[in-house]
Scaffold this motif. Sequence first.
Motif, PDB file in Angstrom:
ATOM      1  N   GLY A  50       0.769  -1.229   0.058  1.00 23.69           N
ATOM      2  CA  GLY A  50      -0.094   0.022  -0.028  1.00 23.69           C
ATOM      3  C   GLY A  50       0.611   1.055   0.036  1.00 23.69           C
ATOM      4  O   GLY A  50       1.806   1.151   0.540  1.00 23.69           O
ATOM      5  N   PHE A  51       0.337   2.218  -0.528  1.00 30.09           N
ATOM      6  CA  PHE A  51       0.965   3.429  -0.448  1.00 30.09           C
ATOM      7  C   PHE A  51       1.445   4.009   1.070  1.00 30.09           C
ATOM      8  O   PHE A  51       2.340   4.686   1.433  1.00 30.09           O
ATOM      9  N   GLY A  52       0.642   3.538   1.922  1.00 29.44           N
ATOM     10  CA  GLY A  52       1.035   3.935   3.145  1.00 29.44           C
ATOM     11  C   GLY A  52       2.130   3.318   4.009  1.00 29.44           C
ATOM     12  O   GLY A  52       2.700   3.652   4.908  1.00 29.44           O
ATOM     13  N   LYS A  53       2.616   2.315   3.745  1.00 30.62           N
ATOM     14  CA  LYS A  53       3.826   1.386   4.047  1.00 30.62           C
ATOM     15  C   LYS A  53       5.234   2.331   4.122  1.00 30.62           C
ATOM     16  O   LYS A  53       5.544   3.186   3.219  1.00 30.62           O
ATOM     17  N   GLY A  54       5.716   2.264   5.338  1.00 31.50           N
ATOM     18  CA  GLY A  54       6.771   2.971   5.572  1.00 31.50           C
ATOM     19  C   GLY A  54       6.656   4.503   5.941  1.00 31.50           C
ATOM     20  O   GLY A  54       7.451   5.487   5.872  1.00 31.50           O
ATOM     21  N   GLY A  55       5.519   4.655   6.611  1.00 31.13           N
ATOM     22  CA  GLY A  55       5.207   5.966   7.293  1.00 31.13           C
ATOM     23  C   GLY A  55       4.535   7.087   6.577  1.00 31.13           C
ATOM     24  O   GLY A  55       4.634   8.190   6.594  1.00 31.13           O
ATOM     25  N   PHE A  56       4.061   6.617   5.463  1.00 37.41           N
ATOM     26  CA  PHE A  56       3.379   7.813   4.557  1.00 37.41           C
ATOM     27  C   PHE A  56       2.144   8.217   5.209  1.00 37.41           C
ATOM     28  O   PHE A  56       1.007   7.721   5.388  1.00 37.41           O
ATOM     29  N   GLY A  57       2.251   9.257   5.894  1.00 33.70           N
ATOM     30  CA  GLY A  57       1.395  10.065   6.712  1.00 33.70           C
ATOM     31  C   GLY A  57       2.244  10.094   8.233  1.00 33.70           C
ATOM     32  O   GLY A  57       2.341   9.055   8.716  1.00 33.70           O
ATOM     33  N   SER A  58       2.451  11.064   8.523  1.00 32.40           N
ATOM     34  CA  SER A  58       3.642  11.206   9.921  1.00 32.40           C
ATOM     35  C   SER A  58       2.869  12.129  10.824  1.00 32.40           C
ATOM     36  O   SER A  58       1.797  13.033  10.683  1.00 32.40           O
ATOM     37  N   GLY A  81      -0.080   4.949   6.890  1.00 32.76           N
ATOM     38  CA  GLY A  81      -1.164   4.421   5.840  1.00 32.76           C
ATOM     39  C   GLY A  81      -2.286   5.475   5.745  1.00 32.76           C
ATOM     40  O   GLY A  81      -3.179   5.541   4.796  1.00 32.76           O
ATOM     41  N   SER A  82      -2.175   6.796   6.374  1.00 30.09           N
ATOM     42  CA  SER A  82      -3.185   7.601   6.216  1.00 30.09           C
ATOM     43  C   SER A  82      -3.188   8.527   4.809  1.00 30.09           C
ATOM     44  O   SER A  82      -4.022   8.980   4.404  1.00 30.09           O
ATOM     45  N   GLY A  83      -1.808   8.238   4.025  1.00 31.72           N
ATOM     46  CA  GLY A  83      -1.989   8.815   2.815  1.00 31.72           C
ATOM     47  C   GLY A  83      -2.509   8.309   1.748  1.00 31.72           C
ATOM     48  O   GLY A  83      -2.736   8.581   0.536  1.00 31.72           O
ATOM     49  N   THR A  84      -2.843   6.860   1.849  1.00 32.38           N
ATOM     50  CA  THR A  84      -3.266   6.153   1.021  1.00 32.38           C
ATOM     51  C   THR A  84      -4.771   6.290   0.391  1.00 32.38           C
ATOM     52  O   THR A  84      -4.642   6.510  -1.004  1.00 32.38           O
ATOM     53  N   LYS A  85      -5.696   6.842   1.175  1.00 33.55           N
ATOM     54  CA  LYS A  85      -7.051   6.966   0.641  1.00 33.55           C
ATOM     55  C   LYS A  85      -6.940   8.423  -0.108  1.00 33.55           C
ATOM     56  O   LYS A  85      -7.415   8.600  -1.223  1.00 33.55           O
ATOM     57  N   VAL A  86      -6.151   9.233   0.669  1.00 32.25           N
ATOM     58  CA  VAL A  86      -5.776  10.631   0.123  1.00 32.25           C
ATOM     59  C   VAL A  86      -5.272  10.584  -1.280  1.00 32.25           C
ATOM     60  O   VAL A  86      -5.754  11.326  -2.280  1.00 32.25           O
ATOM     61  N   LEU A  87      -4.270   9.821  -1.506  1.00 30.16           N
ATOM     62  CA  LEU A  87      -3.540   9.596  -2.529  1.00 30.16           C
ATOM     63  C   LEU A  87      -4.509   9.122  -3.824  1.00 30.16           C
ATOM     64  O   LEU A  87      -4.371   9.614  -4.913  1.00 30.16           O
ATOM     65  N   LEU A 162       4.600  16.324  -1.164  1.00 29.31           N
ATOM     66  CA  LEU A 162       6.121  16.143  -0.611  1.00 29.31           C
ATOM     67  C   LEU A 162       6.094  14.634   0.280  1.00 29.31           C
ATOM     68  O   LEU A 162       7.107  14.166   0.444  1.00 29.31           O
ATOM     69  N   GLU A 163       4.730  14.563   1.003  1.00 26.85           N
ATOM     70  CA  GLU A 163       4.885  13.403   1.930  1.00 26.85           C
ATOM     71  C   GLU A 163       5.061  12.051   1.007  1.00 26.85           C
ATOM     72  O   GLU A 163       5.885  11.307   1.498  1.00 26.85           O
ATOM     73  N   TYR A 164       4.463  12.265  -0.151  1.00 26.79           N
ATOM     74  CA  TYR A 164       4.763  10.782  -1.158  1.00 26.79           C
ATOM     75  C   TYR A 164       6.024  10.977  -1.625  1.00 26.79           C
ATOM     76  O   TYR A 164       6.705   9.959  -1.701  1.00 26.79           O
TER      77      TYR A 164
END
Length: 256
Positions: A50-58, A81-87, A162-164
């Motif tokens: 998932g896009f959220g792996k590795g701390g995507f969303g800090s 993982g909080s960035g997954t849905k937004v992305l 930038l987070e991505y």
Amino acid sequence: MFTRSTVALTFAAVLLASTASAFQQRHHRRWTSPTELLAKRKQAKSSAGGFGKGGFGSTKARTANSTADPSKVRSVSGHTGSGTKVLADAANNFDRIRKLYGKDATTDVYVRSPLNDETLFWFVGKVIRMVSSSDGGDDHKLTGTCHPTEEEAILSQKRLILEYAKNQLRPQNMGGPYSKKLELWSAPGDSEMDVVQNKITLVPITGSSKDLRGGFHVKDVGFNPEIYVGEEKEKGGLRVVRDESGRPVKPVFEIN
């Protein structure tokens, strides 16, 4: 990126043409085949958990965006993982608007990480915006009350981009100690080949969500992230050398 010694000039020319051609084919396929793009996204999500792996969303991202207006910006909250849905929302919006307006409403986005290498500008994806008939589009219904500018399309998604970029795309060049001074730069939509050939000067994007107009709505813009495949995950993808003003430092060249 390419060797230019006299002895290796011929080899360099072949290598340059081959690399540029690969970029051209890759990005051309991407926009003429939405199905292929969707498959690539699914593959990347699956391989990375998932896009959220590795701390995507800090936690820092959550603090910075805790009071952000969700109608104005695409924010990333504090949990992993909080960035997954937004992305995903941003990418889906990109596809929807792209079908309406094509590349004329698209802007390419680059990130400069001066604490890592002040000369390199990394291609990180594309943003898109709803445009008016005066800009060459049809007057499709807006969610907001004004057509977004290129700057608003980027600034409203600044934190997401930038987070991505720093957590998923190129953490070794943008993450950790390098993340404090990341810069966003832009180029015309689908201009990767012209950028590689030193035909285009990149434009800095400054400002914040405070600069968004009252009638702006984030549903009128989208973001399509760059996704690395194969060796790109280790060696990196498209990046170019520019001076501190975004101007090419080497002459224009053509691909035969």
